[in-house]
Design a protein around this motif. Sequence first.
Motif, PDB file in Angstrom:
ATOM      1  N   UNK A  58       0.862  -1.172   0.000  1.00  0.00           N
ATOM      2  CA  UNK A  58       0.000   0.000   0.000  1.00  0.00           C
ATOM      3  C   UNK A  58       0.907   1.234   0.000  1.00  0.00           C
ATOM      4  N   UNK A  59       0.617   2.178  -0.872  1.00  0.00           N
ATOM      5  CA  UNK A  59       1.422   3.399  -0.942  1.00  0.00           C
ATOM      6  C   UNK A  59       1.048   4.336   0.205  1.00  0.00           C
ATOM      7  N   UNK A  60       1.924   5.316   0.453  1.00  0.00           N
ATOM      8  CA  UNK A  60       1.628   6.299   1.501  1.00  0.00           C
ATOM      9  C   UNK A  60       0.340   7.044   1.186  1.00  0.00           C
ATOM     10  N   UNK A  61       0.156   7.435  -0.071  1.00  0.00           N
ATOM     11  CA  UNK A  61      -1.044   8.176  -0.470  1.00  0.00           C
ATOM     12  C   UNK A  61      -2.303   7.337  -0.233  1.00  0.00           C
ATOM     13  N   UNK A  62      -2.236   6.067  -0.577  1.00  0.00           N
ATOM     14  CA  UNK A  62      -3.378   5.170  -0.368  1.00  0.00           C
ATOM     15  C   UNK A  62      -3.668   5.011   1.123  1.00  0.00           C
ATOM     16  N   UNK A  63      -2.609   4.880   1.914  1.00  0.00           N
ATOM     17  CA  UNK A  63      -2.772   4.734   3.361  1.00  0.00           C
ATOM     18  C   UNK A  63      -3.428   5.972   3.955  1.00  0.00           C
ATOM     19  N   UNK A  64      -2.973   7.148   3.536  1.00  0.00           N
ATOM     20  CA  UNK A  64      -3.553   8.395   4.054  1.00  0.00           C
ATOM     21  C   UNK A  64      -4.998   8.532   3.589  1.00  0.00           C
ATOM     22  N   UNK A  65      -5.265   8.231   2.313  1.00  0.00           N
ATOM     23  CA  UNK A  65      -6.640   8.310   1.791  1.00  0.00           C
ATOM     24  C   UNK A  65      -7.573   7.384   2.562  1.00  0.00           C
ATOM     25  N   UNK A  66      -7.083   6.231   2.968  1.00  0.00           N
ATOM     26  CA  UNK A  66      -7.922   5.256   3.664  1.00  0.00           C
ATOM     27  C   UNK A  66      -8.326   5.713   5.062  1.00  0.00           C
ATOM     28  N   UNK A  67      -7.655   6.731   5.596  1.00  0.00           N
ATOM     29  CA  UNK A  67      -8.009   7.217   6.931  1.00  0.00           C
ATOM     30  C   UNK A  67      -9.281   8.048   6.925  1.00  0.00           C
ATOM     31  N   UNK A  68      -9.624   8.614   5.768  1.00  0.00           N
ATOM     32  CA  UNK A  68     -10.806   9.465   5.686  1.00  0.00           C
ATOM     33  C   UNK A  68     -10.631  10.804   6.382  1.00  0.00           C
ATOM     34  N   UNK A  69      -9.391  11.216   6.589  1.00  0.00           N
ATOM     35  CA  UNK A  69      -9.125  12.465   7.297  1.00  0.00           C
ATOM     36  C   UNK A  69      -9.068  13.685   6.387  1.00  0.00           C
ATOM     37  N   UNK A  70      -9.278  13.504   5.106  1.00  0.00           N
ATOM     38  CA  UNK A  70      -9.274  14.641   4.191  1.00  0.00           C
ATOM     39  C   UNK A  70      -7.866  15.069   3.820  1.00  0.00           C
ATOM     40  N   UNK A  71      -7.606  16.368   3.901  1.00  0.00           N
ATOM     41  CA  UNK A  71      -6.335  16.946   3.451  1.00  0.00           C
ATOM     42  C   UNK A  71      -5.235  16.774   4.498  1.00  0.00           C
ATOM     43  N   UNK A  72      -4.849  15.547   4.705  1.00  0.00           N
ATOM     44  CA  UNK A  72      -3.793  15.224   5.658  1.00  0.00           C
ATOM     45  C   UNK A  72      -2.651  14.606   4.874  1.00  0.00           C
ATOM     46  N   UNK A  73      -1.460  15.007   5.194  1.00  0.00           N
ATOM     47  CA  UNK A  73      -0.271  14.469   4.539  1.00  0.00           C
ATOM     48  C   UNK A  73       0.345  13.386   5.422  1.00  0.00           C
ATOM     49  N   UNK A  74       1.058  12.457   4.797  1.00  0.00           N
ATOM     50  CA  UNK A  74       1.697  11.373   5.535  1.00  0.00           C
ATOM     51  C   UNK A  74       2.588  11.936   6.635  1.00  0.00           C
ATOM     52  N   UNK A  75       3.324  13.009   6.328  1.00  0.00           N
ATOM     53  CA  UNK A  75       4.223  13.596   7.328  1.00  0.00           C
ATOM     54  C   UNK A  75       3.442  14.117   8.535  1.00  0.00           C
ATOM     55  N   UNK A  76       2.225  14.602   8.323  1.00  0.00           N
ATOM     56  CA  UNK A  76       1.390  15.065   9.439  1.00  0.00           C
ATOM     57  C   UNK A  76       1.119  13.912  10.409  1.00  0.00           C
ATOM     58  N   UNK A  77       0.830  12.743   9.858  1.00  0.00           N
ATOM     59  CA  UNK A  77       0.560  11.577  10.700  1.00  0.00           C
ATOM     60  C   UNK A  77       1.823  11.153  11.447  1.00  0.00           C
ATOM     61  N   UNK A  78       2.947  11.204  10.758  1.00  0.00           N
ATOM     62  CA  UNK A  78       4.232  10.856  11.372  1.00  0.00           C
ATOM     63  C   UNK A  78       4.552  11.826  12.505  1.00  0.00           C
ATOM     64  N   UNK A  79       4.335  13.111  12.246  1.00  0.00           N
ATOM     65  CA  UNK A  79       4.593  14.136  13.257  1.00  0.00           C
ATOM     66  C   UNK A  79       3.696  13.921  14.478  1.00  0.00           C
ATOM     67  N   UNK A  80       2.421  13.661  14.246  1.00  0.00           N
ATOM     68  CA  UNK A  80       1.476  13.439  15.344  1.00  0.00           C
ATOM     69  C   UNK A  80       1.877  12.216  16.159  1.00  0.00           C
ATOM     70  N   UNK A  81       2.221  11.138  15.481  1.00  0.00           N
ATOM     71  CA  UNK A  81       2.626   9.922  16.182  1.00  0.00           C
ATOM     72  C   UNK A  81       3.855  10.135  17.043  1.00  0.00           C
ATOM     73  N   UNK A  82       4.833  10.846  16.515  1.00  0.00           N
ATOM     74  CA  UNK A  82       6.053  11.086  17.288  1.00  0.00           C
ATOM     75  C   UNK A  82       5.831  12.092  18.411  1.00  0.00           C
ATOM     76  N   UNK A  83       4.950  13.049  18.199  1.00  0.00           N
ATOM     77  CA  UNK A  83       4.602  13.988  19.267  1.00  0.00           C
ATOM     78  C   UNK A  83       3.932  13.237  20.412  1.00  0.00           C
ATOM     79  N   UNK A  84       2.996  12.341  20.078  1.00  0.00           N
ATOM     80  CA  UNK A  84       2.327  11.556  21.111  1.00  0.00           C
ATOM     81  C   UNK A  84       3.314  10.636  21.830  1.00  0.00           C
ATOM     82  N   UNK A  85       4.252  10.075  21.096  1.00  0.00           N
ATOM     83  CA  UNK A  85       5.269   9.226  21.722  1.00  0.00           C
ATOM     84  C   UNK A  85       6.122  10.045  22.693  1.00  0.00           C
TER      85      UNK A  85
END
Length: 85
Positions: free
Chosen positions: A1-28
Amino acid sequence: MSQATAVDSTGLGDVHFHDLRHTGNTLAATGSATTRELMHRMGHSSVRAALIYQHLVNGRDHQIADYVDGQIRKVKRPRRGPSGT
């Protein structure tokens, strides 16, 4: 699965893969992950990137200071009155 497909599958709209990475590391980081643990999660060999996330948890400075203060207060002896000499 590509990064774009993974992000699209979240249903979060205009979210970039890096945004998810940043959020995950901030929470960690806010979950008390160490610098080494953040480096491992991010796949980095230098501490620079991990420190970016750890600066977000500077509020822990107050928790640490409160803990140290509490430890000192446990052993602090009360002041004595005038010695009478």
